[in-house]
Design a protein around this motif. Sequence first.
Motif, PDB file in Angstrom:
ATOM      1  N   ARG A 203      52.307  61.756  12.096  1.00  0.00           N
ATOM      2  CA  ARG A 203      50.975  62.207  12.508  1.00  0.00           C
ATOM      3  C   ARG A 203      49.871  61.445  11.783  1.00  0.00           C
ATOM      4  O   ARG A 203      48.681  61.663  12.044  1.00  0.00           O
ATOM      5  CB  ARG A 203      50.801  63.699  12.228  1.00  0.00           C
ATOM      6  CG  ARG A 203      50.854  64.048  10.745  1.00  0.00           C
ATOM      7  CD  ARG A 203      50.358  65.461  10.459  1.00  0.00           C
ATOM      8  NE  ARG A 203      50.533  65.788   9.049  1.00  0.00           N
ATOM      9  CZ  ARG A 203      49.690  65.451   8.098  1.00  0.00           C
ATOM     10  NH1 ARG A 203      48.602  64.760   8.379  1.00  0.00           N
ATOM     11  NH2 ARG A 203      49.918  65.795   6.840  1.00  0.00           N
ATOM     12  N   SER A 204      50.227  60.539  10.876  1.00  0.00           N
ATOM     13  CA  SER A 204      49.236  59.894  10.025  1.00  0.00           C
ATOM     14  C   SER A 204      48.140  59.207  10.841  1.00  0.00           C
ATOM     15  O   SER A 204      48.421  58.540  11.842  1.00  0.00           O
ATOM     16  CB  SER A 204      49.912  58.865   9.116  1.00  0.00           C
ATOM     17  OG  SER A 204      49.004  58.316   8.194  1.00  0.00           O
ATOM     18  N   GLY A 205      46.913  59.418  10.411  1.00  0.00           N
ATOM     19  CA  GLY A 205      45.774  58.817  11.095  1.00  0.00           C
ATOM     20  C   GLY A 205      45.211  59.648  12.221  1.00  0.00           C
ATOM     21  O   GLY A 205      44.206  59.257  12.832  1.00  0.00           O
ATOM     22  N   LEU A 206      45.811  60.786  12.491  1.00  0.00           N
ATOM     23  CA  LEU A 206      45.365  61.640  13.594  1.00  0.00           C
ATOM     24  C   LEU A 206      44.932  63.012  13.085  1.00  0.00           C
ATOM     25  O   LEU A 206      45.511  63.527  12.115  1.00  0.00           O
ATOM     26  CB  LEU A 206      46.482  61.820  14.621  1.00  0.00           C
ATOM     27  CG  LEU A 206      46.948  60.575  15.369  1.00  0.00           C
ATOM     28  CD1 LEU A 206      48.139  60.924  16.265  1.00  0.00           C
ATOM     29  CD2 LEU A 206      45.830  59.974  16.193  1.00  0.00           C
ATOM     30  N   SER A 223      51.277  52.919  15.367  1.00  0.00           N
ATOM     31  CA  SER A 223      50.076  53.027  14.545  1.00  0.00           C
ATOM     32  C   SER A 223      50.203  54.161  13.527  1.00  0.00           C
ATOM     33  O   SER A 223      49.720  54.043  12.393  1.00  0.00           O
ATOM     34  CB  SER A 223      48.842  53.244  15.425  1.00  0.00           C
ATOM     35  OG  SER A 223      48.913  54.470  16.121  1.00  0.00           O
ATOM     36  N   ARG A 224      50.858  55.247  13.899  1.00  0.00           N
ATOM     37  CA  ARG A 224      51.054  56.346  12.947  1.00  0.00           C
ATOM     38  C   ARG A 224      51.928  55.897  11.775  1.00  0.00           C
ATOM     39  O   ARG A 224      51.626  56.175  10.614  1.00  0.00           O
ATOM     40  CB  ARG A 224      51.712  57.538  13.642  1.00  0.00           C
ATOM     41  CG  ARG A 224      50.899  58.154  14.758  1.00  0.00           C
ATOM     42  CD  ARG A 224      51.597  59.403  15.264  1.00  0.00           C
ATOM     43  NE  ARG A 224      51.140  59.796  16.590  1.00  0.00           N
ATOM     44  CZ  ARG A 224      51.587  60.867  17.241  1.00  0.00           C
ATOM     45  NH1 ARG A 224      52.507  61.628  16.679  1.00  0.00           N
ATOM     46  NH2 ARG A 224      51.133  61.167  18.439  1.00  0.00           N
ATOM     47  N   GLU A 226      52.455  52.841  10.712  1.00  0.00           N
ATOM     48  CA  GLU A 226      51.739  51.868   9.888  1.00  0.00           C
ATOM     49  C   GLU A 226      50.706  52.544   8.997  1.00  0.00           C
ATOM     50  O   GLU A 226      50.537  52.166   7.829  1.00  0.00           O
ATOM     51  CB  GLU A 226      51.075  50.828  10.792  1.00  0.00           C
ATOM     52  CG  GLU A 226      52.064  49.897  11.478  1.00  0.00           C
ATOM     53  CD  GLU A 226      51.403  48.975  12.482  1.00  0.00           C
ATOM     54  OE1 GLU A 226      50.190  49.159  12.763  1.00  0.00           O
ATOM     55  OE2 GLU A 226      52.090  48.067  12.997  1.00  0.00           O
ATOM     56  N   SER A 227      50.024  53.544   9.526  1.00  0.00           N
ATOM     57  CA  SER A 227      49.042  54.280   8.732  1.00  0.00           C
ATOM     58  C   SER A 227      49.712  54.989   7.554  1.00  0.00           C
ATOM     59  O   SER A 227      49.217  54.947   6.413  1.00  0.00           O
ATOM     60  CB  SER A 227      48.326  55.303   9.618  1.00  0.00           C
ATOM     61  OG  SER A 227      47.504  56.162   8.856  1.00  0.00           O
ATOM     62  N   PHE A 228      50.840  55.636   7.822  1.00  0.00           N
ATOM     63  CA  PHE A 228      51.557  56.351   6.764  1.00  0.00           C
ATOM     64  C   PHE A 228      52.087  55.382   5.717  1.00  0.00           C
ATOM     65  O   PHE A 228      51.956  55.610   4.508  1.00  0.00           O
ATOM     66  CB  PHE A 228      52.706  57.154   7.361  1.00  0.00           C
ATOM     67  CG  PHE A 228      53.466  57.960   6.352  1.00  0.00           C
ATOM     68  CD1 PHE A 228      52.988  59.188   5.919  1.00  0.00           C
ATOM     69  CD2 PHE A 228      54.662  57.497   5.826  1.00  0.00           C
ATOM     70  CE1 PHE A 228      53.682  59.945   4.978  1.00  0.00           C
ATOM     71  CE2 PHE A 228      55.363  58.237   4.889  1.00  0.00           C
ATOM     72  CZ  PHE A 228      54.864  59.466   4.464  1.00  0.00           C
ATOM     73  N   ASP A 230      51.024  52.329   4.969  1.00  0.00           N
ATOM     74  CA  ASP A 230      49.944  51.718   4.188  1.00  0.00           C
ATOM     75  C   ASP A 230      49.429  52.676   3.122  1.00  0.00           C
ATOM     76  O   ASP A 230      49.176  52.271   1.983  1.00  0.00           O
ATOM     77  CB  ASP A 230      48.802  51.296   5.116  1.00  0.00           C
ATOM     78  CG  ASP A 230      49.183  50.138   6.024  1.00  0.00           C
ATOM     79  OD1 ASP A 230      50.235  49.506   5.767  1.00  0.00           O
ATOM     80  OD2 ASP A 230      48.437  49.886   6.994  1.00  0.00           O
ATOM     81  N   ALA A 231      49.284  53.956   3.493  1.00  0.00           N
ATOM     82  CA  ALA A 231      48.822  54.947   2.521  1.00  0.00           C
ATOM     83  C   ALA A 231      49.849  55.148   1.412  1.00  0.00           C
ATOM     84  O   ALA A 231      49.493  55.288   0.230  1.00  0.00           O
ATOM     85  CB  ALA A 231      48.533  56.274   3.220  1.00  0.00           C
TER      86      ALA A 231
END
Length: 355
Positions: A203-206, A223-224, A226-228, A230-231
């Motif tokens: 769910r990252s980024g949403l 994209s989720r 990649e967001s998770f 990267d964080a």
Amino acid sequence: MTGTTGTSTRVEGVHLAGIGAFVPNVVSVRSAARRGLVDEDTATRSGISGVAVAGDLPATEMAVRAGAEAIKNSGLAGADIRLLLYAGVWHQGPDGWGPQYFVQRELLGDDVLAVEVRQGCNGFFTALELAVPYLGAAAENTAALIVASDNFGTPLIDRWQLGNGLAYLGDGASAVAVSRAPGPVELRSLCSASYSEMEGAHRSGLPLFPPGVTVGTSVDFRSRAESFRDAAISGGWWMRFLAGHNARITQCADRALEEAGVERAGVKYVLTHGMPRQSAISYLRLLGFPFDRSAWEFNRTIGHLGASDHFVTLHHLLAEGVLVEGDHVLLSGYSPGLTYKSAVLRITGRAPVRG
């Protein structure tokens, strides 16, 4: 037995009396590449050759077909089935409606407890975990029907563009009639584990509200992820997360085998979710098995069928006569949450799949 990352159970006296499957027509990945739906180089590297595509056939209709075959193959009377569990990954029909009742109406009638199970690609395992204690507390002749079904051919998800390391999404359904009476496939053990620190991976980024489907947001797992990632990298957690994830896959399989009293050398096949070839090789290596012990050569022809991968594959192996009396099969999977599941089956006699 209880461990730090989950629980496992030795199962006794529970059998898969009949198995059903429905797989619609397959679209070749080569043809999808010609139509520009997938990148040809990426498709070649994945090794996946085809994806089952149901068109406008509803998931519930496929579930009924698989369920009817499972009941027929089981030899059970409809009145014996008192529990229906329906697992799905994607949307099943109109919001506010229960797909399990469609299957109940078509196959079983009203004197049945019908429940929908939502645990992603591991939903079939979870349904088994719920069915086992139910059968243990019910009358001796009571049976359960578990079905799983998905049709991913909808506007808010692109079956061909899920992200690196993920298989193309296929449509299809599976079903198992589960009974305490001696049957052709014995359920020997179940293992469940979770890694809630990684629940944000899908769910990252949403935002959590409003739900994406209510505002027309497409599902983009790439994209989720990649967001998770990267964080987690910037926070210094990524390697710990990755190690914990891999360890849970291995530990869950270890405990399922231990509870079943089966060594790795005694496992004929390892059934996993559908995935690209390199991902499957890595996954089997984590489990401690050579790649040739997998059923990937079948999985690659239909894609990743949501919660139905394992039992559609089992149905195929039984129908082809690949599995015979005395064989052991390890099932392993993971899904958003993250949750991890493993189970061990033993083939005991007459195949629960008939021509």
